[in-house]
Design an enzyme around this catalytic site. Structure first.
Site, PDB file in Angstrom:
ATOM      1  NE  ARG A 115       8.218  20.433 -13.485  1.00  0.00           N
ATOM      2  CZ  ARG A 115       7.729  21.196 -14.457  1.00  0.00           C
ATOM      3  NH1 ARG A 115       7.788  20.781 -15.716  1.00  0.00           N
ATOM      4  NH2 ARG A 115       7.197  22.364 -14.191  1.00  0.00           N
ATOM      5  CE  LYS A 131      -2.258   4.519   7.164  1.00  0.00           C
ATOM      6  NZ  LYS A 131      -3.622   4.628   7.704  1.00  0.00           N
ATOM      7  CD  GLU A 185     -11.695   6.158   6.085  1.00  0.00           C
ATOM      8  OE1 GLU A 185     -11.089   5.221   6.607  1.00  0.00           O
ATOM      9  OE2 GLU A 185     -11.234   6.838   5.149  1.00  0.00           O
ATOM     10  NE  ARG A 197      -2.452   1.058   3.598  1.00  0.00           N
ATOM     11  CZ  ARG A 197      -3.149   0.796   4.710  1.00  0.00           C
ATOM     12  NH1 ARG A 197      -4.423   0.447   4.644  1.00  0.00           N
ATOM     13  NH2 ARG A 197      -2.578   0.871   5.897  1.00  0.00           N
TER      14      ARG A 197
HETATM   15  C1  LIG Z   1      -4.708   3.923   8.207  1.00  0.00           C
HETATM   16  C2  LIG Z   1      -6.140   4.287   8.140  1.00  0.00           C
HETATM   17  C3  LIG Z   1      -7.159   3.364   8.413  1.00  0.00           C
HETATM   18  C4  LIG Z   1      -6.904   1.979   8.949  1.00  0.00           C
HETATM   19  O1  LIG Z   1      -6.182   1.185   8.066  1.00  0.00           O
HETATM   20  P1  LIG Z   1      -5.331  -0.059   8.588  1.00  0.00           P
HETATM   21  O2  LIG Z   1      -4.640  -0.530   7.376  1.00  0.00           O
HETATM   22  O3  LIG Z   1      -6.302  -1.047   9.137  1.00  0.00           O
HETATM   23  O4  LIG Z   1      -4.419   0.460   9.647  1.00  0.00           O
HETATM   24  C5  LIG Z   1      -8.473   3.749   8.195  1.00  0.00           C
HETATM   25  N1  LIG Z   1      -8.766   4.993   7.757  1.00  0.00           N
HETATM   26  C6  LIG Z   1      -7.813   5.912   7.515  1.00  0.00           C
HETATM   27  C7  LIG Z   1      -8.218   7.261   7.055  1.00  0.00           C
HETATM   28  C8  LIG Z   1      -6.481   5.594   7.695  1.00  0.00           C
HETATM   29  O5  LIG Z   1      -5.539   6.513   7.457  1.00  0.00           O
END
Ligand SMILES: *Cc1c(COP(=O)(O)O)cnc(C)c1O
Length: 287
Positions: free
Chosen positions: A103, A150, A183, A50
């Site tokens: 850049r 992320k 989420e 990831r």
């Molecule tokens: C990291 C994160 C999660 C949880 O992901 P894991 O891979 O289970 O640690 C959920 N939501 C957000 C916004 C995140 O940054």
């Protein structure tokens, strides 16, 4: 504490990067939070994958292979002699000038690995269950900043966290750009209704703990669903919980003032927590 900084281990007081680093100036970079339990790194390959996926879209060339990254993470744990740990991997575009143009960063990303202990919430909260609210700040539109990244640009989540804190809560539901439940600020959300386990299908990060819970459920013949989810469905659910590497699995017993199920952590949540603890203590990359 030994911190990995661009291929070397340095003491905490020497672990510094330039104020011209674009991670600092613009949030231009990516990160991962990983856990090790009992000298096993949980889902190491998935986390590194990831990290490389986010870096690929951001066009940050890490100049090291996934294998080298995994070795660097394991070496950091060994250097600090940690049996159980939370690992933070941070990669930034690196030092540039004051403009935002990538850049000008000369392709010298900074790679930082910190291994330490973390307890996000008190143990008592895991037994009692958490109360959360929905906040006004919506999760990033996927066509602006895709929640699958992320990235170090975490202001979307921080603004939501501030709203939660201002109302006296530690975690909050964020809706997606269409008004569906996406989420929480740093965790994925699950509900259980009539023995079916569901989690939002869009607008959220594809958490590795989320994937683990879905896997564990399927292995144990629990029906699972990834779908669009409304707040109403959360309010009338039998059980609710959140997942994330740092938080692990935490039960939720009240949402926006509505009691969830019995008002106590439910049986399926408790079972999934047990299964999760077992898998994290037995599966992983040994070091
Ligand atoms: C990291 C994160 C999660 C949880 O992901 P894991 O891979 O289970 O640690 C959920 N939501 C957000 C916004 C995140 O940054």
């Amino acid at each position: 504490m030994k911190i990995y900084l661009n291929g070397k281990f340095v003491e905490k007081k020497d672990a510094k990067v330039s104020v011209f680093d674009h991670g600092f100036l613009y949030g231009d970079g990516a990160f991962e939070g990983i856990r090790a339990y009992n000298r096993l790194v949980f889902k190491l390959e998935e986390h590194v994958e990831r990290l490389y996926e986010t870096s690929h879209t951001l066009m940050i060339d890490l100049k090291m292979t996934r294998k080298e990254m995994m070795k660097a993470i394991v070496d950091t744990l060994k250097a600090n002699n940690l049996t159980d740990a939370y690992i933070r991997v941070v990669v930034s575009r690196g030092e540039g000038d004051l403009g935002l143009d990538p850049r000008k960063c000369f392709g010298n990303p900074n790679v930082i690995i910190i291994a330490d202990k973390i307890t996000l919430y008190p143990k008592e909260l895991y037994n009692r269950g958490m109360e959360i609210i929905t906040v006004p700040t919506v999760r990033n539109n996927p066509e602006a900043i895709n929640p699958q990244l992320k990235s170090l640009n975490y202001l979307n989540n921080i603004l939501a966290k501030i709203e939660a804190n201002n109302s006296g809560f530690s975690e909050a539901i964020m809706l997606d750009h269409q008004g569906y439940v996406a989420e929480c600020t740093g965790d994925n959300i699950f509900i259980i209704k009539n023995k079916v386990l569901s989690t939002p299908s869009q607008g959220r990060l594809k958490g590795i703990t989320r994937e683990t819970v879905l896997e564990l459920a399927k292995k144990n013949k629990i029906e699972t669903k990834e779908c669009l989810m409304t707040r109403h469905e959360v309010y009338i659910s039998d059980e609710c919980f959140l997942t994330g590497t740092a938080a692990e699995i935490i039960p939720v017993v009240k949402v926006d003032g509505r009691i969830i199920g019995s008002g106590k952590p439910g049986p399926m949540t408790t079972k999934l927590i047990e299964m999760f603890h077992k898998v994290t203590r037995t599966d992983g990359t040994k070091y």
